[in-house]
Every structure is written in C-alpha cells, then in structure tokens.
Design a protein around this motif. Structure first.
Motif: not given
Length: 291
Positions: A187-201, A203-213
C-alpha cells in the motif's frame, strides 16, 4: 472414499464441501441457516442435517469451517454439538481460523471421547477454496493426520502437519502476521509511486519480477491501484485474526509492534465503512482526502 460431514457452508466451507463431493466422498452438510444447506444439497448432492450432531452421526470424518472460537465450541461441544455423536476412531478436522487455546481444548475433549482432532486452518482465500488450491496447516498427532490428509487433498494444493494440537493455528497466525506486513508495504509503495507520478501498473510489472515480488503484489497490486476492494478476504475477518495473533503474542511474549500498528490501520478502514472490503484496502486510508 469416505463418509464425511461438513459443518459451515460459508464462502470457504461451501466450496470445500463441493470439492469433497466432486471427488466422490459421501457428504452430509450442516449450516446454521438451513436454507443454505438445502440449496447446497440441491446443487451438489448428498444430504443436509438439522444439527451438527445429526450431521456427525455415522461419519468417518467431520469437517468444520465456522467463524470464531465461540462458533466452533457451539458446533462441537454445545447443545446438539458434533462431539456427542462422533464414534470411536473417527476424526474431527477444524478449518476455522481460531485460537491455539481452543484447538488444544477440543483436542483434549476429542481424546476423552475416543476420537481424533486436527486443527487445520487454511490460506488461499475464497479463490483458493473455489479452485481447490488451499494451503492447509495442521496440528495433531501423526497417525490421525495421516488418516485425513488424503481427504483434505480434495481441496488443497499443500497440506502439512506442523506439530501437535494447536500448531496449525499457530502457523496460521504466522501467515496473517506476514500478510499484514506485506499488504501495508505494498500500500505504501503504490501510494508513494502515485505521488511521484509513476505509471503504477508498469512499476508493478517490473518489480514483481524482482525481490519485491509477492502473491499480494501479483493478485492485489492492480486492484489497489484502482481502489477496488469489493471482493476477497474482509477487513472484519482480518481484524478477528489479528486479535487472535496479538492475544497469543501477549501469552508467549513475542514482540509484534508492526502487526499491532497495522491492526489499528485496519480499524481506521473499518471506520471508513470498509469492514467488508478486501484486506488490500489498507491503501484507502493513505489515499483519502488526497488529490
């Protein structure tokens, strides 16, 4: 194939009982709301019973999946409870998420009655129950567990004996502690990403393939981004589970500062009217009143 009863036909119990019937087991069902039991029989066969005792009489294994400790005591040792009708050598399997204390209590009562008891809470949510891919964490003696494990596999992807009576419930508590922390972090990660103006979907697609998945990221990340929570495991039930966790922590002196804090975050979601929202709604408290 076994003669079995299933007590409690909610969003978890109904599909679990359905999988038992589909595998060829002879199923008798009981539900506090009799119309639901009759509807289940109409759809899946078997028979319904008016009381837990009637459902349990003559069965080899009796399963239950009800709401909490008090509900569990009601269908086991209460008036017309299943324990009074269970024969020697039979087994009671409890899929309720309840306290380790009640599991040990009922295991002792079952032993006195000459039958077995396995506490077997599940993880995987409604989708896991519907698709027959639950994870089942069991407590009990090895011989009793070995007798019921093949039947539990009717709706399980993984099933394991974790130790003596109560160990299944303690393992489920670990599961809920981990889920609470994962969802809050997501929740905090998505909220932060939104405030930073990132494309959240993206972001999730990329980081889900790493250690945060995680399962939560794969299955809840996109709906959290869309603020959609009208499905899944309800906040009210998570708070019930976390109350059990925190009570056990007071008993065994475990330090759970993050879990206690997230429990209060869920309390805030409840005050927002989100008691029936999915647990991923933790993000809603971060997003409120923000442009």
């Amino acid at each position: 194939m076994a003669k079995v009863a299933f007590l409690g036909l909610g969003v978890m119990g109904g599909p679990m009982a359905r999988h038992l019937a589909a595998k060829g087991h002879e199923v008798t069902v009981y539900n506090r709301t009799e119309d639901k039991a009759r509807a289940w029989v109409s759809a899946h066969g078997g028979r319904s019973a008016a009381t837990p005792a009637e459902a349990a009489r003559g069965q080899e294994i009796v399963f239950a999946c009800v709401g909490n400790d008090d509900d569990l005591r009601s269908v086991t040792t209460g008036p017309d409870g299943a324990f009074a009708a269970m024969g020697r050598g039979t087994v009671f399997v409890d899929h309720t998420t309840a306290s380790a204390e009640v599991a040990r209590e009922l295991s002792g009562a079952a032993h006195e009655g000459g039958f077995g008891f396995v506490d077997a809470p599940v993880s995987g949510g409604q989708a896991g129950a519907e698709n027959g891919v639950l994870t089942v964490m069991c407590g009990g003696d090895p011989e009793t567990y070995a007798r019921v494990e093949p039947v539990i596999q009717s709706y399980a992807r993984a099933c394991r004996l974790m130790g003596p009576a109560g160990a299944g419930q303690l393992t489920k508590m670990v599961n809920q502690i981990c889920i609470a922390g994962l969802v809050q972090g997501l929740a905090e990660g998505i909220h932060f990403g939104k405030r930073a103006g990132l494309d959240i979907e993206a972001v999730l697609d990329v980081i889900a393939k790493g250690a945060a998945g995680s399962w939560q990221m794969e299955n809840r990340g996109k709906t959290m981004n869309r603020n959609t929570f009208d499905f899944g495991f309800a906040v009210d039930w998570m708070r019930k589970d976390l109350s059990i966790v925190l009570a056990e922590a007071r008993h065994n002196k475990a330090l759970l500062p993050t879990t206690a804090l997230i429990d209060q975050f869920y309390a805030e979601v409840q005050t927002m009217g989100g008691g029936r929202w999915d647990t991923s709604s933790l993000i809603a408290r971060l997003e409120r009143d923000r442009s």
